[in-house]
Write a protein that holds these residues in place. Structure first.
Motif, PDB file in Angstrom:
ATOM      1  N   ILE A  68       0.861  -1.180   0.000  1.00  0.00           N
ATOM      2  CA  ILE A  68       0.000   0.000   0.000  1.00  0.00           C
ATOM      3  C   ILE A  68       0.901   1.235   0.000  1.00  0.00           C
ATOM      4  O   ILE A  68       1.750   1.391   0.874  1.00  0.00           O
ATOM      5  N   ILE A  69       0.706   2.101  -0.984  1.00  0.00           N
ATOM      6  CA  ILE A  69       1.436   3.365  -1.053  1.00  0.00           C
ATOM      7  C   ILE A  69       0.415   4.480  -0.883  1.00  0.00           C
ATOM      8  O   ILE A  69      -0.536   4.589  -1.659  1.00  0.00           O
ATOM      9  N   LYS A  70       0.595   5.284   0.157  1.00  0.00           N
ATOM     10  CA  LYS A  70      -0.290   6.421   0.412  1.00  0.00           C
ATOM     11  C   LYS A  70       0.548   7.692   0.436  1.00  0.00           C
ATOM     12  O   LYS A  70       1.669   7.681   0.931  1.00  0.00           O
ATOM     13  N   MET A  71      -0.021   8.754  -0.108  1.00  0.00           N
ATOM     14  CA  MET A  71       0.616  10.054   0.043  1.00  0.00           C
ATOM     15  C   MET A  71      -0.464  11.079   0.304  1.00  0.00           C
ATOM     16  O   MET A  71      -1.574  10.994  -0.224  1.00  0.00           O
ATOM     17  N   GLU A  72      -0.127  12.014   1.165  1.00  0.00           N
ATOM     18  CA  GLU A  72      -1.090  13.028   1.563  1.00  0.00           C
ATOM     19  C   GLU A  72      -0.322  14.300   1.870  1.00  0.00           C
ATOM     20  O   GLU A  72       0.667  14.280   2.593  1.00  0.00           O
ATOM     21  N   GLN A  73      -0.796  15.409   1.310  1.00  0.00           N
ATOM     22  CA  GLN A  73      -0.134  16.687   1.528  1.00  0.00           C
ATOM     23  C   GLN A  73      -1.192  17.746   1.775  1.00  0.00           C
ATOM     24  O   GLN A  73      -2.154  17.868   1.019  1.00  0.00           O
ATOM     25  N   LYS A  74      -1.003  18.488   2.852  1.00  0.00           N
ATOM     26  CA  LYS A  74      -1.905  19.581   3.187  1.00  0.00           C
ATOM     27  C   LYS A  74      -1.101  20.871   3.226  1.00  0.00           C
ATOM     28  O   LYS A  74      -0.047  20.924   3.841  1.00  0.00           O
TER      29      LYS A  74
END
Length: 141
Positions: A68-74
């Motif tokens: 599982i590859i997740k990326m999140e940027q705020k």
């Protein structure tokens, strides 16, 4: 027959310049590009994510053995000025998740990942099966 382009004329074109500015950029709804390479010793997954840092990623193996590859940027742009009140604040949020089914020959306890110049690289080493040498001396009876 000539192709015809349809436009929505109910919104004047002047609003196009208003909505597509540095203050209100268009939403980018594309998924990052993924490359998968195979060599004799490993698989390599490369995911293009310009502007993302190491802290923006989460790479793990789930209970079913999938990667599982997740990326999140705020991003939140704030200008602090106590003499005025804000009528609008700008937020930028991007989130992406990809599940990769791993081949049976991946050594799951040796997977590594790194981020360099906006590219996440995940190394998936293969299980190396050593072939047993079958040469031996045979006794004559």
């Amino acid at each position: 027959m000539t192709p015809m382009m349809r436009t929505n004329n109910w919104i004047p074109a002047v609003f196009n310049d208003f909505f597509d500015t540095d203050y209100m950029p268009r939403a980018n709804c594309t998924a990052p590009a993924i490359n998968v390479k195979e060599s004799d010793k490993a698989y390599t997954v490369e995911l293009a994510a310009p502007g993302m840092k190491k802290e923006d990623f989460n790479v793990h193996i789930n209970d079913e053995g999938n990667l599982i590859i997740k990326m999140e940027q705020k991003n939140e742009k704030k200008e602090e000025d106590k003499s005025v009140r804000y009528l609008r604040r700008e937020f930028s949020y991007s989130k992406y998740e990809q599940t990769l089914i791993l081949p049976d020959d991946v050594k799951k306890d040796a997977i590594s990942a790194k981020v360099d110049n906006g590219v996440l690289t995940v190394e998936l080493p293969k299980i190396v099966e050593e072939k047993a040498k079958i040469s031996r001396q045979i006794d004559i009876l």
